[in-house]
Design an enzyme around this catalytic site. Structure first.
Site, short mmCIF file in Angstrom:
data_model
loop_
_atom_site.label_atom_id
_atom_site.label_comp_id
_atom_site.label_asym_id
_atom_site.label_seq_id
_atom_site.Cartn_x
_atom_site.Cartn_y
_atom_site.Cartn_z
N CYS A 2 0.83 -1.21 0.00
CA CYS A 2 0.00 0.00 0.00
C CYS A 2 0.87 1.26 0.00
CB CYS A 2 -0.97 -0.01 1.19
SG CYS A 2 -0.33 0.67 2.72
N ASP A 28 1.78 15.71 5.63
CA ASP A 28 0.70 15.36 4.71
C ASP A 28 0.88 16.12 3.40
OD1 ASP A 28 -2.48 14.18 5.20
OD2 ASP A 28 -2.10 15.46 3.46
N HIS A 44 1.97 -2.96 8.41
CA HIS A 44 0.68 -2.69 7.77
C HIS A 44 -0.47 -3.13 8.66
CE1 HIS A 44 -2.11 -1.81 4.57
NE2 HIS A 44 -2.73 -2.94 4.88
N ASN A 84 -9.12 8.63 10.64
CA ASN A 84 -10.30 8.28 9.86
C ASN A 84 -10.33 6.77 9.67
OD1 ASN A 84 -11.14 10.99 9.47
ND2 ASN A 84 -9.61 11.23 7.84
N HIS A 97 -3.33 5.37 10.24
CA HIS A 97 -2.56 6.62 10.37
C HIS A 97 -3.31 7.60 11.25
CE1 HIS A 97 -5.07 6.94 6.72
NE2 HIS A 97 -5.18 8.24 6.99
N HIS A 99 -3.66 11.70 11.96
CA HIS A 99 -3.39 13.06 11.52
C HIS A 99 -3.12 13.91 12.76
CE1 HIS A 99 -5.30 12.69 7.39
NE2 HIS A 99 -5.89 11.68 8.00
P1 DGP Z 1 -7.25 9.76 5.14
O1 DGP Z 1 -8.21 10.50 4.28
O2 DGP Z 1 -7.56 9.87 6.61
O3 DGP Z 1 -7.06 8.33 4.66
O4 DGP Z 1 -5.86 10.51 4.96
C1 DGP Z 1 -4.91 10.20 4.00
C2 DGP Z 1 -3.98 11.37 3.91
O5 DGP Z 1 -2.84 10.97 3.19
C3 DGP Z 1 -4.55 12.58 3.16
O6 DGP Z 1 -4.67 13.69 4.06
C4 DGP Z 1 -3.54 12.89 2.08
C5 DGP Z 1 -2.34 12.06 2.48
N1 DGP Z 1 -1.59 11.53 1.36
C6 DGP Z 1 -2.07 10.81 0.32
N2 DGP Z 1 -1.07 10.44 -0.50
C7 DGP Z 1 0.08 10.93 0.05
C8 DGP Z 1 1.44 10.87 -0.35
O7 DGP Z 1 1.84 10.28 -1.35
N3 DGP Z 1 2.33 11.51 0.47
C9 DGP Z 1 1.95 12.17 1.61
N4 DGP Z 1 2.91 12.76 2.32
N5 DGP Z 1 0.66 12.23 2.00
C10 DGP Z 1 -0.25 11.62 1.23
#
Ligand code: DGP
Length: 111
Positions: A2, A28, A44, A84, A97, A99
């Protein structure tokens, strides 16, 4: 593998702010606050729903380290922690994860 497993392994680059043997924190890609960090276990786990008693030490370590990560990011006046879980919460990456959001006053509404 993933997306966040690829970030954890270094296959996909990220802006890391903290790393140890079992967890990683990085910025993020789509920040929703002046400071928006993601904290992940390197192992994972698909979401909070995948957490079991076997993960107890790892989860304790995550929660012991999150305040340190927030402090080092300059969030001395508070921060919000969000995980989430599943479609109704708009979880978009299927790897557990947290935030960390801060750097400004959050709104009183959480949803
Ligand atoms: P969620 O919606 O809770 O699954 O949050 C996923 C977060 O991951 C979203 O805020 C954007 C972040 N994100 C997605 N792809 C990448 C990436 O390639 N690099 C980084 N640093 N963040 C990412």
């Amino acid at each position: 593998m993933c997306l966040f497993c690829k970030i954890a392994s270094g296959e996909i680059p990220s802006s890391k702010v903290y790393e140890d043997d079992t967890i990683l924190a990085f910025r993020d890609i789509n920040p929703q606050a002046p400071v928006h960090l993601l904290v992940i276990p390197k192992a994972h786990i698909p979401s909070l729903d995948g957490v079991t008693a076997e993960h107890g030490a790892l989860i304790a370590h995550l929660f012991e380290t999150i305040p340190q990560i927030a402090r080092e990011a300059g969030l001395t006046n508070g921060y919000r922690l969000i995980s989430n879980c599943g479609p109704d919460a708009c979880q978009s990456v299927p790897h557990l994860h947290f935030h960390i959001l801060g750097g400004r006053a959050m709104t009183e509404t959480m949803a």
